[in-house]
Design an enzyme around this catalytic site. Structure first.
Site, PDB file in Angstrom:
ATOM      1  N   TYR A   1      29.024  16.342  -1.351  1.00 27.16           N
ATOM      2  CA  TYR A   1      28.742  15.050  -2.073  1.00 27.16           C
ATOM      3  C   TYR A   1      29.798  13.869  -1.898  1.00 27.16           C
ATOM      4  CZ  TYR A   1      29.146  12.405  -6.578  1.00 27.16           C
ATOM      5  OH  TYR A   1      29.043  11.757  -7.511  1.00 27.16           O
TER       6      TYR A   1
ATOM      7  N   GLY B   1      22.725   5.760 -15.790  1.00 24.65           N
ATOM      8  CA  GLY B   1      21.883   4.752 -15.410  1.00 24.65           C
ATOM      9  C   GLY B   1      21.186   4.411 -16.878  1.00 24.65           C
TER      10      GLY B   1
ATOM     11  N   THR C   1      16.928   3.027 -10.558  1.00 27.08           N
ATOM     12  CA  THR C   1      16.735   4.439 -10.330  1.00 27.08           C
ATOM     13  C   THR C   1      17.700   5.623 -10.900  1.00 27.08           C
ATOM     14  OG1 THR C   1      18.035   4.634  -8.292  1.00 27.08           O
ATOM     15  CG2 THR C   1      15.585   3.636  -8.107  1.00 27.08           C
ATOM     16  N   GLY C   2      17.039   6.648 -11.198  1.00 28.89           N
ATOM     17  CA  GLY C   2      18.184   7.773 -11.938  1.00 28.89           C
ATOM     18  C   GLY C   2      18.607   7.011 -13.228  1.00 28.89           C
TER      19      GLY C   2
ATOM     20  N   SER D   1      18.716   8.921 -18.041  1.00 27.53           N
ATOM     21  CA  SER D   1      19.931   9.609 -18.540  1.00 27.53           C
ATOM     22  C   SER D   1      21.131   9.193 -17.988  1.00 27.53           C
ATOM     23  CB  SER D   1      19.705  11.218 -18.649  1.00 27.53           C
ATOM     24  OG  SER D   1      19.736  11.488 -17.053  1.00 27.53           O
TER      25      SER D   1
ATOM     26  N   SER E   1      31.197   6.915  -5.853  1.00 27.80           N
ATOM     27  CA  SER E   1      31.901   7.882  -6.790  1.00 27.80           C
ATOM     28  C   SER E   1      33.234   7.676  -6.131  1.00 27.80           C
ATOM     29  CB  SER E   1      31.469   9.151  -6.473  1.00 27.80           C
ATOM     30  OG  SER E   1      32.424  10.046  -6.921  1.00 27.80           O
TER      31      SER E   1
END
Length: 246
Positions: free
Chosen positions: A150, A19, A12-13, A16, A137
């Site tokens: 985030y 991914g 998924t994602g 670009s 992240s």
């Protein structure tokens, strides 16, 4: 013969950035890879880049209806899959005092709720011995300015690597997280163009390597967790040039 010949993968994602780099690496090593994204033009470019072993599908990572439809598409095209890489996500660079309910809900819908239900809906299609990789992240363990929402969304995702792995291990499915640091995908310029230059300089200065990473340095780590790390479950593999460790 490729290392991952005969393997079916969903990312998924994957149209670009990180991914797409992971998808290209896996395709180059023999896998068939379905990537998702929300922009048809970007998906068309990804499909051309990946070639015959790549499939590009429009899917909204924050919509449960779209996730259900994705599961149906995966079942129709692949039957079963050997790896699921949950990479779709968005950033948020608003100061704490400027965060709105709309921003909060959007970030958590795509970065946290979406991944949870993506794993839930696609788990029945995962073969025994499969690997699930959640893209978190290094912000989930730091206290940077303007990243409160985030960071929290990614910290929740890191927790899921543990809890979902515990629940899926009886089926022989490992769940792990991969935590990228400052890797230059062009995403920062798109999501925070007015802040991009300053943020990039700050992140570069904080890196022990004094440079940004390249997406091609991220891709092999994804493949490792998805396929090769057969005795690894619930971890977070940090790919950040030592930024959060040194």
């Amino acid at each position: 013969m490729g290392r991952y010949d005969g393997k079916n993968v969903v990312i998924t994602g994957g149209s670009s950035g990180l991914g797409l780099a992971a998808a290209h690496y896996l395709v180059e090593h023999g896998a068939r890879v379905m990537v998702t994204g929300r922009n048809q033009d970007t998906l068309d470019d990804a499909a051309r880049f990946l070639g015959d072993r790549g499939i590009a599908v429009v899917s909204d990572a924050g919509s449960l209806t779209a996730i259900d439809a994705l599961a149906d598409r995966v079942r129709a095209d692949f039957g079963t899959i050997d790896a699921l890489i949950v990479n779709a996500g968005i950033g948020s660079f608003d100061a704490f005092v400027d965060v709105t309910e709309e921003t909060f809900d959007e970030v958590f819908a795509i970065n946290t709720k979406g991944p949870f239900f993506t794993v839930q809906k696609l788990a029945p299609l995962l073969n025994r011995g499969s690997g699930v990789v959640l893209t978190t992240s290094i912000a989930n363990q730091t206290g940077w300015d303007a990243l409160s929402v985030y960071s929290a969304s990614k910290a929740a995702l890191r927790s899921m690597a543990r809890t979902l792995s515990r629940e899926l291990l009886p089926r022989g499915i490992r769940v792990n997280a991969i935590s990228p640091g400052s890797i230059d995908t062009g995403k920062l310029e798109k999501e925070a163009p007015e802040k991009a230059a300053a943020l990039k300089a700050e992140f570069e200065a904080s890196s022990p390597m004094h440079r940004w990473g390249h997406p091609d340095e991220f891709a092999p780590a994804v493949a490792f967790l998805a396929f090769d790390a057969t005795f690894v479950a619930g971890i977070e593999l940090v790919v950040d040039g030592g930024e959060s460790q040194l």
